[in-house]
Design a protein around this motif. Structure first.
Motif, PDB file in Angstrom:
ATOM      1  N   HIS A   1       0.814  -1.220   0.000  1.00  0.00           N
ATOM      2  CA  HIS A   1       0.000   0.000   0.000  1.00  0.00           C
ATOM      3  C   HIS A   1       0.854   1.280   0.000  1.00  0.00           C
ATOM      4  O   HIS A   1       0.492   2.295   0.587  1.00  0.00           O
ATOM      5  N   THR A   2       2.022   1.203  -0.645  1.00  0.00           N
ATOM      6  CA  THR A   2       2.856   2.415  -0.728  1.00  0.00           C
ATOM      7  C   THR A   2       2.898   2.882  -2.182  1.00  0.00           C
ATOM      8  O   THR A   2       2.266   2.282  -3.049  1.00  0.00           O
ATOM      9  N   SER A   3       3.685   3.906  -2.453  1.00  0.00           N
ATOM     10  CA  SER A   3       3.631   4.514  -3.799  1.00  0.00           C
ATOM     11  C   SER A   3       4.471   3.760  -4.839  1.00  0.00           C
ATOM     12  O   SER A   3       4.206   3.863  -6.028  1.00  0.00           O
TER      13      SER A   3
ATOM     14  N   LEU B   1       7.239   4.709  -5.765  1.00  0.00           N
ATOM     15  CA  LEU B   1       7.803   5.767  -6.612  1.00  0.00           C
ATOM     16  C   LEU B   1       9.330   5.888  -6.470  1.00  0.00           C
ATOM     17  O   LEU B   1       9.963   6.645  -7.205  1.00  0.00           O
ATOM     18  N   SER B   2       9.917   5.136  -5.523  1.00  0.00           N
ATOM     19  CA  SER B   2      11.349   5.373  -5.255  1.00  0.00           C
ATOM     20  C   SER B   2      12.262   5.177  -6.474  1.00  0.00           C
ATOM     21  O   SER B   2      13.215   5.947  -6.621  1.00  0.00           O
ATOM     22  N   PRO B   3      12.022   4.206  -7.377  1.00  0.00           N
ATOM     23  CA  PRO B   3      12.923   4.135  -8.538  1.00  0.00           C
ATOM     24  C   PRO B   3      12.839   5.392  -9.419  1.00  0.00           C
ATOM     25  O   PRO B   3      13.841   5.827  -9.993  1.00  0.00           O
ATOM     26  N   TYR B   4      11.650   5.953  -9.533  1.00  0.00           N
ATOM     27  CA  TYR B   4      11.480   7.159 -10.366  1.00  0.00           C
ATOM     28  C   TYR B   4      12.165   8.359  -9.704  1.00  0.00           C
ATOM     29  O   TYR B   4      12.754   9.194 -10.375  1.00  0.00           O
ATOM     30  N   LEU B   5      12.073   8.404  -8.365  1.00  0.00           N
ATOM     31  CA  LEU B   5      12.782   9.464  -7.645  1.00  0.00           C
ATOM     32  C   LEU B   5      14.289   9.253  -7.783  1.00  0.00           C
ATOM     33  O   LEU B   5      15.047  10.199  -7.963  1.00  0.00           O
ATOM     34  N   HIS B   6      14.704   7.998  -7.701  1.00  0.00           N
ATOM     35  CA  HIS B   6      16.143   7.726  -7.766  1.00  0.00           C
ATOM     36  C   HIS B   6      16.730   8.184  -9.100  1.00  0.00           C
ATOM     37  O   HIS B   6      17.786   8.814  -9.138  1.00  0.00           O
TER      38      HIS B   6
ATOM     39  N   ARG C   1      11.995  12.221   5.809  1.00  0.00           N
ATOM     40  CA  ARG C   1      12.897  11.054   5.836  1.00  0.00           C
ATOM     41  C   ARG C   1      13.868  11.080   4.654  1.00  0.00           C
ATOM     42  O   ARG C   1      15.046  10.782   4.796  1.00  0.00           O
ATOM     43  N   ARG C   2      13.324  11.425   3.495  1.00  0.00           N
ATOM     44  CA  ARG C   2      14.184  11.426   2.305  1.00  0.00           C
ATOM     45  C   ARG C   2      15.264  12.507   2.423  1.00  0.00           C
ATOM     46  O   ARG C   2      16.421  12.303   2.080  1.00  0.00           O
ATOM     47  N   GLU C   3      14.895  13.663   2.960  1.00  0.00           N
ATOM     48  CA  GLU C   3      15.877  14.757   3.023  1.00  0.00           C
ATOM     49  C   GLU C   3      16.840  14.583   4.201  1.00  0.00           C
ATOM     50  O   GLU C   3      17.964  15.091   4.176  1.00  0.00           O
TER      51      GLU C   3
ATOM     52  N   ALA D   1       1.420  11.538   6.749  1.00  0.00           N
ATOM     53  CA  ALA D   1       2.340  10.389   6.877  1.00  0.00           C
ATOM     54  C   ALA D   1       3.185  10.255   5.616  1.00  0.00           C
ATOM     55  O   ALA D   1       4.394   9.996   5.674  1.00  0.00           O
ATOM     56  N   PHE D   2       2.567  10.435   4.453  1.00  0.00           N
ATOM     57  CA  PHE D   2       3.302  10.303   3.192  1.00  0.00           C
ATOM     58  C   PHE D   2       4.343  11.423   3.044  1.00  0.00           C
ATOM     59  O   PHE D   2       5.498  11.174   2.669  1.00  0.00           O
ATOM     60  N   LEU D   3       3.945  12.650   3.359  1.00  0.00           N
ATOM     61  CA  LEU D   3       4.880  13.772   3.200  1.00  0.00           C
ATOM     62  C   LEU D   3       6.042  13.666   4.196  1.00  0.00           C
ATOM     63  O   LEU D   3       7.155  14.114   3.909  1.00  0.00           O
TER      64      LEU D   3
ATOM     65  N   LEU E   1      16.141  -1.355  -7.868  1.00  0.00           N
ATOM     66  CA  LEU E   1      15.997  -0.290  -8.875  1.00  0.00           C
ATOM     67  C   LEU E   1      16.233   1.078  -8.251  1.00  0.00           C
ATOM     68  O   LEU E   1      16.686   2.003  -8.916  1.00  0.00           O
ATOM     69  N   ASP E   2      15.871   1.207  -6.977  1.00  0.00           N
ATOM     70  CA  ASP E   2      16.080   2.497  -6.307  1.00  0.00           C
ATOM     71  C   ASP E   2      17.385   2.518  -5.522  1.00  0.00           C
ATOM     72  O   ASP E   2      17.611   3.409  -4.700  1.00  0.00           O
ATOM     73  N   GLY E   3      18.246   1.507  -5.720  1.00  0.00           N
ATOM     74  CA  GLY E   3      19.492   1.427  -4.949  1.00  0.00           C
ATOM     75  C   GLY E   3      20.512   2.469  -5.386  1.00  0.00           C
ATOM     76  O   GLY E   3      20.264   3.284  -6.266  1.00  0.00           O
ATOM     77  N   ARG E   4      21.678   2.464  -4.716  1.00  0.00           N
ATOM     78  CA  ARG E   4      22.755   3.416  -4.990  1.00  0.00           C
ATOM     79  C   ARG E   4      22.306   4.854  -4.736  1.00  0.00           C
ATOM     80  O   ARG E   4      22.723   5.799  -5.397  1.00  0.00           O
ATOM     81  N   ASP E   5      21.386   4.995  -3.779  1.00  0.00           N
ATOM     82  CA  ASP E   5      20.723   6.261  -3.503  1.00  0.00           C
ATOM     83  C   ASP E   5      21.108   6.710  -2.087  1.00  0.00           C
ATOM     84  O   ASP E   5      21.501   5.889  -1.260  1.00  0.00           O
ATOM     85  N   ALA E   6      20.946   8.005  -1.798  1.00  0.00           N
ATOM     86  CA  ALA E   6      21.163   8.479  -0.420  1.00  0.00           C
ATOM     87  C   ALA E   6      20.282   7.676   0.543  1.00  0.00           C
ATOM     88  O   ALA E   6      20.710   7.300   1.638  1.00  0.00           O
TER      89      ALA E   6
ATOM     90  N   LEU F   1      24.126  -6.210  -2.008  1.00  0.00           N
ATOM     91  CA  LEU F   1      22.880  -6.796  -2.529  1.00  0.00           C
ATOM     92  C   LEU F   1      21.915  -5.717  -3.006  1.00  0.00           C
ATOM     93  O   LEU F   1      21.291  -5.836  -4.061  1.00  0.00           O
ATOM     94  N   ASN F   2      21.789  -4.659  -2.220  1.00  0.00           N
ATOM     95  CA  ASN F   2      20.833  -3.598  -2.583  1.00  0.00           C
ATOM     96  C   ASN F   2      21.313  -2.821  -3.810  1.00  0.00           C
ATOM     97  O   ASN F   2      20.549  -2.543  -4.737  1.00  0.00           O
ATOM     98  N   ASP F   3      22.611  -2.490  -3.824  1.00  0.00           N
ATOM     99  CA  ASP F   3      23.147  -1.743  -4.978  1.00  0.00           C
ATOM    100  C   ASP F   3      23.003  -2.565  -6.254  1.00  0.00           C
ATOM    101  O   ASP F   3      22.731  -2.034  -7.329  1.00  0.00           O
TER     102      ASP F   3
END
Ligand SMILES: Cc1cc2nc3c(=O)[nH]c(=O)nc-3n(C[C@H](O)[C@H](O)[C@H](O)COP(=O)(O)OP(=O)(O)OC[C@H]3O[C@@H](n4cnc5c(N)ncnc54)[C@H](O)[C@@H]3O)c2cc1C
Length: 481
Positions: free
Chosen positions: A283-285, A287-292, A325-327, A317-319, A427-432, A421-423
């Motif tokens: 039940h999440t977005s 969207l992390s690969p697109y953000l990455h 969290r992202r920043e 909660a989403f924001l 798809l959203d790996g190698r990210d901050a 493993l994550n990198d």
């Protein structure tokens, strides 16, 4: 909005974000402004593009947009190549609509190096986006050092600029008030800056262009709608890792990202607060690969969520995740040696060292882990999801990371394995967010908890409590061997 008001608004949004990367001045012979899309691979709602377009207008020059994909970066594979290439036709179409010259340079083994250097040397100014992690800082600095042209990097990664938190933040509670104070200035749609000078009718890029018609779906007009099979054929000819397969479930590109955002706002943002942690629900977005890869930006997503009809608690909660969290992760990446254990707080470092010689339930090899051969069926299912889909459900990602401590000789080995493993697969790996997530598993941005074996006072998570808390059967069935 008048053009004067738009200009004032843009200055407000760019405040604290633009950094000169070298001492070189503008190249008087330069006939265009060059925008190099690195981490923000899109034009819409992209502050790096807005800045570059404004610079081009001020200089009465055309803007030329360059996007590239190397085959020699760590973990380059069919999975990541296809995702990035799927975004190229969208960017080509958007550039054409805006009247800009755009090219995608796909590095191939037979090419001589230096395409970007040569193009940059012909520009009046080079503008790129700044990301504090992975290969981005080094490649930006290398370009700035090697060309005799001014290079400007725009911190376009977050809703609020990195400069808003000049120090390393201790936890979400320390960055949250700073972000919330800054949001009225920065959580605002970026005004469109129209080009004043047309794209050159003929432009000599100086390298072999990726022909969009070869990777676009034949059923659609050229340069709109990527053709996965044609891209796969292209990837097969490149010296990249072909063992990490593309993910059909998640197609790259801004159009795919916008479709996913739309379905998330309608179907999964309502209920996000309560249901996002249920592994079987998804039940999440996603969207992390697109953000990455920057196919969609956090500002556009945040504004869309804010303007949606979802209940206030779900939006909040989403924001919190998308912005705070992202920043916080971007802050960690920008202000610390985030690919090492350096950022661990002293209490976490000490307790992990104190428990380094605690007996482990099993010591597993890298390949046993990669093949999902741990003694824990929940962990194995999460690892299979990562290998098959390039993602792990957000709640299980925490369990996945922490569990590696159980089967590794020490925290350093567990951290290396999370990264590897994550990198390699995500798809959203190698990210901050990736490095922040691994370090969080080991105590960063957290507090001490009651002491346990192996974890010490670092917060532990177990599959048993996850099984008790959530209905896990559907998830385990979905990711069965
Ligand atoms: C061990 C571990 C590894 C992780 N690796 C990654 C990674 O490689 N890439 C990645 O983007 N995230 C990573 N995260 C953070 C988080 O799990 C993912 O961002 C989230 O699961 C992505 O799914 P979503 O887009 O559906 O998230 P949603 O719940 O829909 O959230 C929307 C956006 O908010 C941001 N976000 C959500 N949770 C977090 C978080 N805890 N920290 C920072 N930002 C967050 C992401 O950009 C996400 O796309 C990791 C977390 C842990 C514990």
């Amino acid at each position: 909005m008048t053009s004067r008001a738009a200009d004032v608004l843009l200055s407000q949004l760019l405040d604290g974000r633009v950094k000169g990367m070298n001492d070189a001045s503008e190249n008087p012979k330069g006939a265009f402004v060059l925008l190099w899309l690195q981490g923000q691979r899109r034009l819409r709602q992209n502050l790096a593009y807005a800045h570059a377009q404004r610079r081009a207008n001020e200089l009465s020059l055309p803007l030329v947009v360059y996007e590239a994909l190397r085959h020699d970066y760590p973990h380059a594979s069919d999975r990541f190549h296809r995702f990035v290439l799927e975004g190229a036709p969208d960017n080509a179409a958007d550039a054409r609509k805006r009247g800009l010259a755009y090219a995608f340079y796909l590095q191939r083994p037979q090419h001589k190096k230096g395409a970007l250097l040569q193009l940059s040397a012909r520009a009046r100014v080079v503008v790129t986006d700044w990301l504090p992690t992975f290969i981005h800082p080094a490649q930006t600095k290398a370009l700035a050092k090697r060309v005799n042209v001014r290079v400007e990097a725009v911190d376009a990664a977050g809703v609020v600029p990195l400069s808003n938190s000049p120090q390393l933040e201790l936890a979400a509670r320390t960055i949250r008030p700073k972000i919330h104070r800054a949001l009225p200035q920065f959580l605002v749609r970026i005004p469109e800056v129209k080009p004043k000078v047309d794209a050159p009718a003929q432009f000599d890029w100086g390298f072999e262009l990726l022909d969009m018609s070869t990777i676009s779906s034949p059923s659609k007009p050229a340069a709109s709608g990527a053709d996965a099979r044609a891209i796969d054929r292209l990837c097969a000819s490149l010296p990249i890792d072909h063992s990490v397969a593309p993910v059909d479930l998640l197609r790259g590109g801004t159009q795919a990202a916008l479709a996913r955002l739309k379905s998330f706002l309608a179907e999964r943002l309502p209920g996000y607060d309560e249901r996002r942690n249920q592994p079987s629900e998804s039940h999440t977005s996603w969207l992390s690969p697109y953000l990455h890869f920057g196919h969609l930006g956090p500002l556009e997503i945040a504004l869309a969520a804010q303007e949606s009809d979802a209940p206030a608690a779900d939006k909040a909660a989403f924001l919190e995740e998308l912005i705070v969290r992202r920043e916080l992760a971007l802050n960690l990446a920008a202000r610390s040696a985030h690919t090492t254990l350096d950022p661990l707080p002293n209490w976490a470092r000490q307790t992990l060292a104190d428990h380094a010689s605690d007996p482990r339930p099993a010591l597993l090899t890298d390949s046993e882990l990669e093949r999902s051969e741990s003694p824990d069926p929940v962990w194995n299912a999460a690892q299979r999801q990562l290998v098959r889909e390039g993602r792990i459900h957000g709640y299980l990602r925490m369990l996945w990371g922490k569990s590696l401590l159980l089967w590794s000789t020490d925290a350093a080995e567990a951290f290396r394995r999370m990264m590897w493993l994550n990198d390699k697969y995500a798809l959203d790996g190698r990210d901050a967010n990736s490095y922040c997530g691994f370090l969080w598993c080991l105590g960063v941005h957290d507090r001490p908890f009651p002491e346990r074996a192996i974890f010490g006072t670092v917060r532990s998570m177990t599959s048993r409590s996850t099984m008790n808390k959530f209905e896990m059967e559907p998830y385990l069935a979905r990711y069965a061997p």
